[in-house]
Design a protein around this motif. Structure first.
Motif, PDB file in Angstrom:
ATOM      1  N   THR A  88      13.588  -3.217-100.959  1.00 22.46           N
ATOM      2  CA  THR A  88      14.665  -3.361 -99.974  1.00 22.46           C
ATOM      3  C   THR A  88      14.165  -4.040 -98.706  1.00 22.46           C
ATOM      4  O   THR A  88      14.796  -4.978 -98.195  1.00 22.46           O
ATOM      5  N   VAL A  89      13.036  -3.564 -98.184  1.00 20.84           N
ATOM      6  CA  VAL A  89      12.465  -4.171 -96.974  1.00 20.84           C
ATOM      7  C   VAL A  89      12.170  -5.645 -97.195  1.00 20.84           C
ATOM      8  O   VAL A  89      12.508  -6.494 -96.359  1.00 20.84           O
ATOM      9  N   SER A  90      11.572  -5.964 -98.334  1.00 19.14           N
ATOM     10  CA  SER A  90      11.175  -7.349 -98.601  1.00 19.14           C
ATOM     11  C   SER A  90      12.382  -8.256 -98.807  1.00 19.14           C
ATOM     12  O   SER A  90      12.385  -9.405 -98.357  1.00 19.14           O
ATOM     13  N   ALA A  91      13.405  -7.759 -99.491  1.00 20.97           N
ATOM     14  CA  ALA A  91      14.610  -8.559 -99.716  1.00 20.97           C
ATOM     15  C   ALA A  91      15.320  -8.857 -98.402  1.00 20.97           C
ATOM     16  O   ALA A  91      15.726 -10.005 -98.149  1.00 20.97           O
TER      17      ALA A  91
ATOM     18  N   PHE B 203       9.362 -13.127 -99.372  1.00 23.06           N
ATOM     19  CA  PHE B 203       9.412 -11.870-100.122  1.00 23.06           C
ATOM     20  C   PHE B 203       8.006 -11.398-100.490  1.00 23.06           C
ATOM     21  O   PHE B 203       7.661 -10.221-100.289  1.00 23.06           O
ATOM     22  N   SER B 204       7.189 -12.306-101.006  1.00 21.88           N
ATOM     23  CA  SER B 204       5.830 -11.943-101.432  1.00 21.88           C
ATOM     24  C   SER B 204       4.985 -11.491-100.250  1.00 21.88           C
ATOM     25  O   SER B 204       4.249 -10.509-100.338  1.00 21.88           O
ATOM     26  N   LEU B 205       5.064 -12.212 -99.133  1.00 18.94           N
ATOM     27  CA  LEU B 205       4.293 -11.836 -97.952  1.00 18.94           C
ATOM     28  C   LEU B 205       4.722 -10.476 -97.424  1.00 18.94           C
ATOM     29  O   LEU B 205       3.891  -9.663 -96.996  1.00 18.94           O
ATOM     30  N   SER B 206       6.014 -10.214 -97.463  1.00 19.56           N
ATOM     31  CA  SER B 206       6.532  -8.950 -96.925  1.00 19.56           C
ATOM     32  C   SER B 206       6.141  -7.767 -97.804  1.00 19.56           C
ATOM     33  O   SER B 206       5.704  -6.727 -97.296  1.00 19.56           O
ATOM     34  N   ILE B 207       6.283  -7.900 -99.104  1.00 22.97           N
ATOM     35  CA  ILE B 207       6.038  -6.758 -99.991  1.00 22.97           C
ATOM     36  C   ILE B 207       4.551  -6.420-100.073  1.00 22.97           C
ATOM     37  O   ILE B 207       4.184  -5.289-100.401  1.00 22.97           O
ATOM     38  N   THR B 208       3.696  -7.376 -99.732  1.00 30.91           N
ATOM     39  CA  THR B 208       2.257  -7.120 -99.797  1.00 30.91           C
ATOM     40  C   THR B 208       1.642  -6.872 -98.419  1.00 30.91           C
ATOM     41  O   THR B 208       0.445  -6.610 -98.327  1.00 30.91           O
TER      42      THR B 208
ATOM     43  N   VAL C 202       5.818   2.392 -97.735  1.00 29.96           N
ATOM     44  CA  VAL C 202       6.018   1.354 -98.757  1.00 29.96           C
ATOM     45  C   VAL C 202       4.787   1.350 -99.667  1.00 29.96           C
ATOM     46  O   VAL C 202       3.820   2.082 -99.437  1.00 29.96           O
ATOM     47  N   LEU C 203       4.816   0.523-100.694  1.00 23.11           N
ATOM     48  CA  LEU C 203       3.722   0.504-101.667  1.00 23.11           C
ATOM     49  C   LEU C 203       2.388   0.138-101.031  1.00 23.11           C
ATOM     50  O   LEU C 203       1.342   0.704-101.387  1.00 23.11           O
ATOM     51  N   ALA C 204       2.399  -0.809-100.090  1.00 25.46           N
ATOM     52  CA  ALA C 204       1.150  -1.255 -99.477  1.00 25.46           C
ATOM     53  C   ALA C 204       0.473  -0.119 -98.713  1.00 25.46           C
ATOM     54  O   ALA C 204      -0.752   0.054 -98.789  1.00 25.46           O
ATOM     55  N   THR C 205       1.249   0.680 -97.989  1.00 24.10           N
ATOM     56  CA  THR C 205       0.653   1.801 -97.262  1.00 24.10           C
ATOM     57  C   THR C 205       0.224   2.912 -98.218  1.00 24.10           C
ATOM     58  O   THR C 205      -0.723   3.646 -97.938  1.00 24.10           O
ATOM     59  N   GLU C 206       0.932   3.039 -99.346  1.00 24.29           N
ATOM     60  CA  GLU C 206       0.585   4.085-100.305  1.00 24.29           C
ATOM     61  C   GLU C 206      -0.775   3.812-100.951  1.00 24.29           C
ATOM     62  O   GLU C 206      -1.547   4.740-101.204  1.00 24.29           O
ATOM     63  N   ILE C 207      -1.081   2.535-101.231  1.00 22.95           N
ATOM     64  CA  ILE C 207      -2.411   2.207-101.768  1.00 22.95           C
ATOM     65  C   ILE C 207      -3.482   2.656-100.781  1.00 22.95           C
ATOM     66  O   ILE C 207      -4.489   3.262-101.146  1.00 22.95           O
TER      67      ILE C 207
ATOM     68  N   ILE D   4      -1.969 -12.967-106.206  1.00 20.85           N
ATOM     69  CA  ILE D   4      -2.686 -11.702-106.056  1.00 20.85           C
ATOM     70  C   ILE D   4      -2.616 -11.254-104.601  1.00 20.85           C
ATOM     71  O   ILE D   4      -3.180 -11.918-103.724  1.00 20.85           O
ATOM     72  N   PRO D   5      -1.931 -10.159-104.309  1.00 26.72           N
ATOM     73  CA  PRO D   5      -1.878  -9.654-102.931  1.00 26.72           C
ATOM     74  C   PRO D   5      -3.271  -9.331-102.402  1.00 26.72           C
ATOM     75  O   PRO D   5      -4.173  -8.947-103.160  1.00 26.72           O
TER      76      PRO D   5
END
Length: 560
Positions: free
Chosen positions: A79-82, A217-222, A236-241, A397-398
């Motif tokens: 959602t954030v990335s879109a 989109f790619s820059l935002s989601i990663t 988000v996924l990046a902070t969860e990693i 590759i992020p």
């Protein structure tokens, strides 16, 4: 046949044999480096995701995918990335249109201003927004507003500022190409400006729009920096990693999330390439350049928009600059230089570390991407295809995924290169291969513009490929290589997500220091570090531009 002719033929055969051996050796060497520092880390992520507490299997995937939290995180990230992509591309399209299709004044200034996010770590956007709109930000503190910046919309706004320059560069290039005959025909047929835009301008730029959407989109989601600084309780996924690996030490679960994060980036890249295949040439040999006519009301409207947007982009670094010179934002605004004394752990050492790492990245990065580009464009070996593929693989590759892959691959006693772990050389190599694709594409584009007749003439005169490279190709190519070196330097100074897992107290870099200072509330000192990073990058840009200007190479673009 004379003895002289036989001797000449023999020498040419020797040169060809020598060239073939040289080309093969160089190709093998560059391919081995790509496998070690790109393929193995990526494969390590995938393999580690299948190793759970009870051994090999789907335990990590089962635990992760059955969790309601991971579904929430995936939804949050998408959602954030879109929304970020939609906002960044929409705003950047109008901004690019203002510069390419109107007579707005001071266009060079407008272009430079929106490039400022490229000169600083991504989290500087979040920093600036917090100083402006946070709980103790300028608008809330001094003007009585009640903005609630932290969370979903904070990440969206910060990521929009972060991805805007990339969308603008793509859309500006798309809008720069136009055939005046189409517009003249539409005017003759009585079409109104909006109709012309819908029928001609928008369709002709649809591939640029698609590319800008996928990149944003790619820059935002990663992205990791903005989300962790301004996200609050919204994850988000990046902070969860980061939380799984750094906070809990669960590398297997972190690897699974890395695979999940890799999927949308790869899909968006594949879709971008598929759409780009359908693009056709907009400019032909019969095209007429589009001349922008005078329209005062249009130019005024677009000019107001452009300068409002430029003001937003100026406000972020300026408020960060201001915060670095006050004693305690926003309670004590008296002037001070104490934050530049860097009386924190490691002091100013992370800045010096970053400069050394960035210089090494620029030097060795240029060498490696130039060799890879020459292998693909100039050498005729069976390895050209694999090298070309691997050279642009990093675009999918992020940074956080590749950085975690380096940890898993090189923090392993069984790896002969384990000695590199925890050292600056490994960080340099990570920066090089994380940004390899962009440098390779820039260099390859320039090599394609050099006629093959130079190589043929050199061969006919008995010159080897190596001699041709040093005497002919590189002297022509050097201005582009300066631009590539600046690109590597800049990315090494500002990149955060790629290196976050490799940092130790001995290998601390400035971008990570900004994050750590912000995380513990030392916002003024974090602002001072950010200002220093931006000034160092700008100084390098000015130095490179001066070198090119003095050498007469004035048309080379340093920011791509």
């Amino acid at each position: 046949m004379t003895d002289q002719t036989v001797s000449m033929s023999s020498r040419l055969r020797q040169f060809r044999l020598s060239d073939k051996s040289f080309a093969t050796a160089v190709s093998v060497g560059i391919l081995v480096l790509m496998v070690i520092f790109l393929v193995i880390p990526a494969v390590s992520i995938l393999l580690r995701s299948f190793v759970g507490d009870s051994g090999w299997g789907l335990e990590n995937y089962t635990e992760t995918l059955n969790s309601g939290r991971i579904r929430e995180l995936v939804g949050n990230s998408l959602t954030v990335s879109a929304i970020t992509a939609a906002l960044a591309v929409s705003l950047a399209y109008v901004y690019a249109y203002s510069i390419q299709r109107t007579n707005v004044v001071f266009k060079s200034f407008l272009r430079i201003v929106v490039m400022t996010p490229l000169f600083a770590p991504s989290l500087v956007q979040a920093q600036g927004l917090i100083f402006l709109f946070g709980r103790n930000g300028a608008f809330n503190r001094f003007f009585g507003f009640d903005f609630d910046l932290y969370g979903f919309w904070g990440i969206v706004l910060a990521n929009t500022l972060y991805t805007f320059p990339y969308a603008f560069l793509i859309l500006s290039a798309a809008l720069a190409a136009a055939d005046a005959r189409l517009y003249e025909g539409a005017v003759v047929m009585g079409a109104k400006p909006m109709r012309i835009f819908q029928a001609i301008t928008l369709p002709s730029t649809r591939y640029g729009i698609a590319a800008a959407c996928f990149v944003s989109f790619s820059l935002s989601i990663t992205d990791f920096g903005n989300a962790i600084v301004i996200g609050g309780d919204f994850n988000v996924l990046a902070t969860e990693i980061y939380n799984k690996v750094i906070g809990q030490g669960k590398f297997g679960l972190g690897a699974v999330i890395g695979v999940l994060l890799l999927a949308p980036a790869v899909i968006s890249k594949l879709l971008e390439r598929r759409i780009a295949r359908g693009q056709h040439a907009l400019i032909t040999d019969g095209s007429k350049p589009l001349v922008i006519g005078i329209n005062r009301s249009r130019d005024l409207a677009y000019g107001i928009y452009a300068y409002v947007v430029a003001g937003m982009f100026l406000a972020v670094p300026l408020i960060v600059l201001l915060a670095s010179f006050v004693r305690l934002w926003p309670y004590n605004l008296s002037f001070t230089l104490k934050h530049y004394s860097f009386d924190v752990q490691n002091g100013a050492q992370p800045l010096w570390n970053s400069i050394v790492v960035a210089l090494a990245t620029a030097l060795f990065g240029v060498v490696l991407v130039t060799i890879a580009a020459i292998v693909v464009q100039k050498f005729r070996t069976p390895l050209r295809g694999p090298i070309s593929f691997l050279a642009i693989l990093p675009t999918s590759i992020p940074g956080m995924v590749l950085g975690l892959g380096y940890v898993l691959a090189f923090n392993n006693p069984a790896n002969p290169l384990n000695m590199l772990y925890g050292t600056f050389p490994l960080i340099v190599l990570l920066y090089i291969y994380y940004n390899h694709a962009q440098g390779f594409l820039i260099t390859t584009t320039s090599l394609k513009q050099i006629s093959s007749t130079f190589d043929e003439a050199s061969t006919m005169l008995g010159g080897s490929q190596l001699r041709t490279l040093f005497k002919v190709t590189l002297p022509i190519l050097w201005p582009t290589l300066v631009g590539v070196a600046v690109f590597f330097f800049m990315r090494a100074m500002v990149s955060l997500s790629a290196v976050i897992f490799l940092i130790t107290p001995q290998t601390q870099v400035a971008a990570v220091s900004v994050l750590q200072l912000s995380d513990r509330g030392a916002n003024n000192q974090a602002a001072a570090f950010s200002v220093c990073i931006m000034l160092i990058v700008l100084a390098m840009l000015l130095l490179a531009r001066s070198v090119l200007w003095l050498a007469g190479a004035k048309n080379i673009t340093l920011i791509r």
